[in-house]
Write an enzyme that holds these catalytic residues in place. Structure first.
Site: not given
Ligand code: SF4
Length: 254
Positions: A129-130, A213, A216, A241
């Protein structure tokens, strides 16, 4: 990214970068930004996720050149408070942010196949996702630059204690990376915000030292590491991340 040509990056010489870091050691944040803007012009991009350090950077950069390139990664999962401060900054300084969004062709299959909250299921799923929402968009914007600027401070976390002010970001294309606030304390940041009445994210008043986000990020307790509210369900060692992956001359991170 205003149609800028993609960078033909040649990885800078490490000796030169170390010398530049020493040369700029006593420069103020404002002086370092002016030097960077003079040297790279529109091939320099400033990252902003609208945390406390980032609004200071916006204030400093916009005061030097309101047309300087300031980008933000809109993951699609940001807090409303983050959009609110983005808008307040946009109006206050009469600037335009380069808003970089995920690619639909990457995002849509992940959402359809794994659902909207796959990041909670494993570290790999969270990194996927990141990667789609942050890393790929970041690589896209950095491909148009020869240098980028972040709001990293050495005091932010144990992974940032040796952050230089001028370095090479090898994992992100071998471009220069400037950290004008590396030697600032948290008090320096907040004094600047208060003294200059800089708009800031209201989540900072609710126990969020680090804002990412919505699903998170959470508030932290007094005494916890400032990044303890990020991906709190994971082992602490996996909580970056990748935006500021370790480069060969530093451990700079966001
Ligand atoms: S912080 Fe969470 S929602 Fe944002 S990109 Fe990373 S995993 Fe996805």
């Amino acid at each position: 990214m205003s149609g800028l040509a993609m960078a033909q990056n040649k990885i800078p010489d490490f000796t030169e970068v170390i010398a530049l870091d020493r040369e700029q050691a006593d420069a103020t944040a404002d002086e370092l930004l002016r030097w960077g803007l003079d040297r790279w012009g529109d091939r320099l991009v400033v990252a902003s996720s609208f945390g406390a350090e980032d609004v200071v950077l916006v204030d400093l950069v916009a005061s030097i050149d309101r047309n300087a390139r300031i980008f933000t990664l809109d993951t699609g999962r940001l807090h409303q408070e983050t959009y609110d401060v983005m808008e307040r900054l946009r109006r206050r300084y009469d600037i335009k942010f380069e808003v970089v969004t995920p690619r639909t062709e990457l995002l849509q299959p992940m959402l359809q196949e794994k659902g909207p909250n796959s990041f909670y299921e494993s570290v790999d799923a969270r990194k996927e996702c990141c990667n789609i929402r942050k890393m790929e968009p970041l690589r896209r914007v950095l491909a148009t630059a020869d240098a980028w600027v972040t709001g990293i401070r050495r005091g932010q976390s144990v992974t940032r204690t040796d952050a230089p002010r001028v370095t090479i970001d090898v994992p992100n294309g071998g471009i220069y990376k400037l950290n004008p606030l590396a030697n600032w304390s948290e008090d320096d940041v907040w004094n600047h915000i208060r003294d200059n009445d800089v708009p800031y994210n209201s989540l900072h008043d609710c126990g969020f030292p680090s804002i990412g986000c919505t699903p998170c990020t959470r508030a932290i307790k007094p005494g916890e590491d400032v990044r303890a509210g990020r991906w709190w369900w994971e082992d602490p060692t996996s909580r970056e991340c990748g935006l500021h992956a370790r480069a060969s001359t530093d451990s700079a991170n966001l």
